[in-house]
Design a protein around this motif. Sequence first.
Motif, PDB file in Angstrom:
ATOM      1  N   GLY A  33       0.815  -1.218   0.000  1.00 50.85           N
ATOM      2  CA  GLY A  33       0.000   0.000   0.000  1.00 50.85           C
ATOM      3  C   GLY A  33       0.839   1.254   0.000  1.00 50.85           C
ATOM      4  O   GLY A  33       0.923   1.972  -0.990  1.00 50.85           O
ATOM      5  N   PHE A  34       1.503   1.513   1.099  1.00 48.75           N
ATOM      6  CA  PHE A  34       2.235   2.770   1.283  1.00 48.75           C
ATOM      7  C   PHE A  34       3.424   2.898   0.329  1.00 48.75           C
ATOM      8  O   PHE A  34       3.499   3.822  -0.475  1.00 48.75           O
ATOM      9  CB  PHE A  34       2.699   2.876   2.740  1.00 48.75           C
ATOM     10  CG  PHE A  34       3.372   4.171   3.064  1.00 48.75           C
ATOM     11  CD1 PHE A  34       2.619   5.322   3.260  1.00 48.75           C
ATOM     12  CD2 PHE A  34       4.744   4.246   3.165  1.00 48.75           C
ATOM     13  CE1 PHE A  34       3.245   6.524   3.554  1.00 48.75           C
ATOM     14  CE2 PHE A  34       5.381   5.433   3.452  1.00 48.75           C
ATOM     15  CZ  PHE A  34       4.622   6.587   3.649  1.00 48.75           C
ATOM     16  N   ASN A  37       2.528   2.900  -3.384  1.00 50.27           N
ATOM     17  CA  ASN A  37       2.047   4.194  -3.890  1.00 50.27           C
ATOM     18  C   ASN A  37       3.198   5.150  -4.181  1.00 50.27           C
ATOM     19  O   ASN A  37       3.160   5.895  -5.160  1.00 50.27           O
ATOM     20  CB  ASN A  37       1.074   4.833  -2.902  1.00 50.27           C
ATOM     21  CG  ASN A  37      -0.281   4.187  -2.968  1.00 50.27           C
ATOM     22  OD1 ASN A  37      -0.681   3.667  -3.999  1.00 50.27           O
ATOM     23  ND2 ASN A  37      -0.986   4.191  -1.868  1.00 50.27           N
ATOM     24  N   ILE A  78      -5.271   0.370  -7.289  1.00 48.58           N
ATOM     25  CA  ILE A  78      -5.901   0.760  -6.028  1.00 48.58           C
ATOM     26  C   ILE A  78      -6.899  -0.308  -5.574  1.00 48.58           C
ATOM     27  O   ILE A  78      -6.963  -0.633  -4.384  1.00 48.58           O
ATOM     28  CB  ILE A  78      -6.552   2.155  -6.148  1.00 48.58           C
ATOM     29  CG1 ILE A  78      -5.448   3.212  -6.276  1.00 48.58           C
ATOM     30  CG2 ILE A  78      -7.464   2.451  -4.965  1.00 48.58           C
ATOM     31  CD1 ILE A  78      -5.928   4.561  -6.736  1.00 48.58           C
ATOM     32  N   GLN A  81      -4.819  -3.078  -4.160  1.00 49.08           N
ATOM     33  CA  GLN A  81      -4.261  -2.702  -2.865  1.00 49.08           C
ATOM     34  C   GLN A  81      -5.324  -2.748  -1.773  1.00 49.08           C
ATOM     35  O   GLN A  81      -5.112  -3.333  -0.704  1.00 49.08           O
ATOM     36  CB  GLN A  81      -3.657  -1.298  -2.928  1.00 49.08           C
ATOM     37  CG  GLN A  81      -2.380  -1.222  -3.721  1.00 49.08           C
ATOM     38  CD  GLN A  81      -1.914   0.220  -3.885  1.00 49.08           C
ATOM     39  OE1 GLN A  81      -2.710   1.124  -4.114  1.00 49.08           O
ATOM     40  NE2 GLN A  81      -0.611   0.421  -3.777  1.00 49.08           N
ATOM     41  N   VAL A  82      -6.458  -2.116  -2.026  1.00 50.99           N
ATOM     42  CA  VAL A  82      -7.517  -2.018  -1.019  1.00 50.99           C
ATOM     43  C   VAL A  82      -8.052  -3.396  -0.649  1.00 50.99           C
ATOM     44  O   VAL A  82      -8.177  -3.728   0.537  1.00 50.99           O
ATOM     45  CB  VAL A  82      -8.656  -1.095  -1.516  1.00 50.99           C
ATOM     46  CG1 VAL A  82      -9.915  -1.249  -0.682  1.00 50.99           C
ATOM     47  CG2 VAL A  82      -8.192   0.355  -1.523  1.00 50.99           C
ATOM     48  N   MET A 108      -7.814   3.658   7.883  1.00 47.47           N
ATOM     49  CA  MET A 108      -6.884   4.258   6.924  1.00 47.47           C
ATOM     50  C   MET A 108      -7.306   3.937   5.487  1.00 47.47           C
ATOM     51  O   MET A 108      -7.265   4.799   4.617  1.00 47.47           O
ATOM     52  CB  MET A 108      -5.455   3.755   7.169  1.00 47.47           C
ATOM     53  CG  MET A 108      -4.859   4.176   8.491  1.00 47.47           C
ATOM     54  SD  MET A 108      -4.562   5.945   8.576  1.00 47.47           S
ATOM     55  CE  MET A 108      -3.183   6.071   7.469  1.00 47.47           C
ATOM     56  N   VAL A 109      -7.716   2.707   5.253  1.00 48.72           N
ATOM     57  CA  VAL A 109      -8.148   2.296   3.910  1.00 48.72           C
ATOM     58  C   VAL A 109      -9.393   3.073   3.500  1.00 48.72           C
ATOM     59  O   VAL A 109      -9.489   3.550   2.358  1.00 48.72           O
ATOM     60  CB  VAL A 109      -8.393   0.769   3.850  1.00 48.72           C
ATOM     61  CG1 VAL A 109      -9.137   0.377   2.580  1.00 48.72           C
ATOM     62  CG2 VAL A 109      -7.077   0.023   3.944  1.00 48.72           C
ATOM     63  N   SER A 111     -10.320   6.054   4.556  1.00 49.24           N
ATOM     64  CA  SER A 111      -9.938   7.434   4.269  1.00 49.24           C
ATOM     65  C   SER A 111      -9.183   7.520   2.946  1.00 49.24           C
ATOM     66  O   SER A 111      -9.345   8.471   2.187  1.00 49.24           O
ATOM     67  CB  SER A 111      -9.113   8.025   5.408  1.00 49.24           C
ATOM     68  OG  SER A 111      -7.884   7.357   5.539  1.00 49.24           O
ATOM     69  N   TRP A 112      -8.393   6.524   2.655  1.00 51.28           N
ATOM     70  CA  TRP A 112      -7.673   6.438   1.387  1.00 51.28           C
ATOM     71  C   TRP A 112      -8.659   6.395   0.217  1.00 51.28           C
ATOM     72  O   TRP A 112      -8.489   7.083  -0.789  1.00 51.28           O
ATOM     73  CB  TRP A 112      -6.809   5.207   1.444  1.00 51.28           C
ATOM     74  CG  TRP A 112      -5.847   4.958   0.333  1.00 51.28           C
ATOM     75  CD1 TRP A 112      -5.341   5.865  -0.555  1.00 51.28           C
ATOM     76  CD2 TRP A 112      -5.259   3.710  -0.005  1.00 51.28           C
ATOM     77  NE1 TRP A 112      -4.472   5.244  -1.413  1.00 51.28           N
ATOM     78  CE2 TRP A 112      -4.406   3.914  -1.093  1.00 51.28           C
ATOM     79  CE3 TRP A 112      -5.367   2.436   0.524  1.00 51.28           C
ATOM     80  CZ2 TRP A 112      -3.666   2.894  -1.672  1.00 51.28           C
ATOM     81  CZ3 TRP A 112      -4.627   1.427  -0.052  1.00 51.28           C
ATOM     82  CH2 TRP A 112      -3.794   1.659  -1.138  1.00 51.28           C
ATOM     83  N   ILE A 115     -10.170   9.849  -0.289  1.00 52.56           N
ATOM     84  CA  ILE A 115      -9.194  10.761  -0.906  1.00 52.56           C
ATOM     85  C   ILE A 115      -9.026  10.451  -2.387  1.00 52.56           C
ATOM     86  O   ILE A 115      -9.065  11.357  -3.234  1.00 52.56           O
ATOM     87  CB  ILE A 115      -7.840  10.693  -0.172  1.00 52.56           C
ATOM     88  CG1 ILE A 115      -7.969  11.297   1.214  1.00 52.56           C
ATOM     89  CG2 ILE A 115      -6.735  11.376  -0.967  1.00 52.56           C
ATOM     90  CD1 ILE A 115      -6.792  11.008   2.134  1.00 52.56           C
ATOM     91  N   VAL A 116      -8.863   9.184  -2.715  1.00 46.97           N
ATOM     92  CA  VAL A 116      -8.661   8.796  -4.118  1.00 46.97           C
ATOM     93  C   VAL A 116      -9.905   9.105  -4.949  1.00 46.97           C
ATOM     94  O   VAL A 116      -9.800   9.597  -6.074  1.00 46.97           O
ATOM     95  CB  VAL A 116      -8.289   7.299  -4.214  1.00 46.97           C
ATOM     96  CG1 VAL A 116      -8.364   6.805  -5.636  1.00 46.97           C
ATOM     97  CG2 VAL A 116      -6.903   7.063  -3.644  1.00 46.97           C
TER      98      VAL A 116
END
Length: 135
Positions: A33-34, A37, A78, A81-82, A108-109, A111-112, A115-116
């Motif tokens: 993930g981190f 990216n 994405i 990843q998610v 976190m996922v 919120s990710w 954002i995306v």
Amino acid sequence: METDCLIIKAMFKYLTKHWKGELSLPVSFWLNGFLGNIVVTTLIVVAAMRIDYVNNLNSGYPFIIFWIITICLLILLICWQVVGVWRSSNRHIKEKGRHFWSVITKLMVMSWIVIVTSMFFGTYIPFIKFAIEQL
């Protein structure tokens, strides 16, 4: 040739293990993930700069095609990843019996994703529309 097949099989196995949530939560979140990216963003920036340099302008069909393909690949990445991080988080709860890091990871996922999604509809779609109108 045989080595290439082994490398491809190993990569496919790794991608599949992440998708199924079979990797540890830290590997899924931090590495795939981190860090994933950061690597992908760097590659996109370098490729965009290269296309801009070759075309000597920030428009034209190669630039638009590049961004359309990039956005489609980003959507796939994405999703991979998610789903992998989410499933790994579920597995973490089942195997370790602890919820704290799984809940934090899922927050976190989520919120990710927000954002995306906002970047996609607020930046990428208008950018592609503008670029196409400039042709």
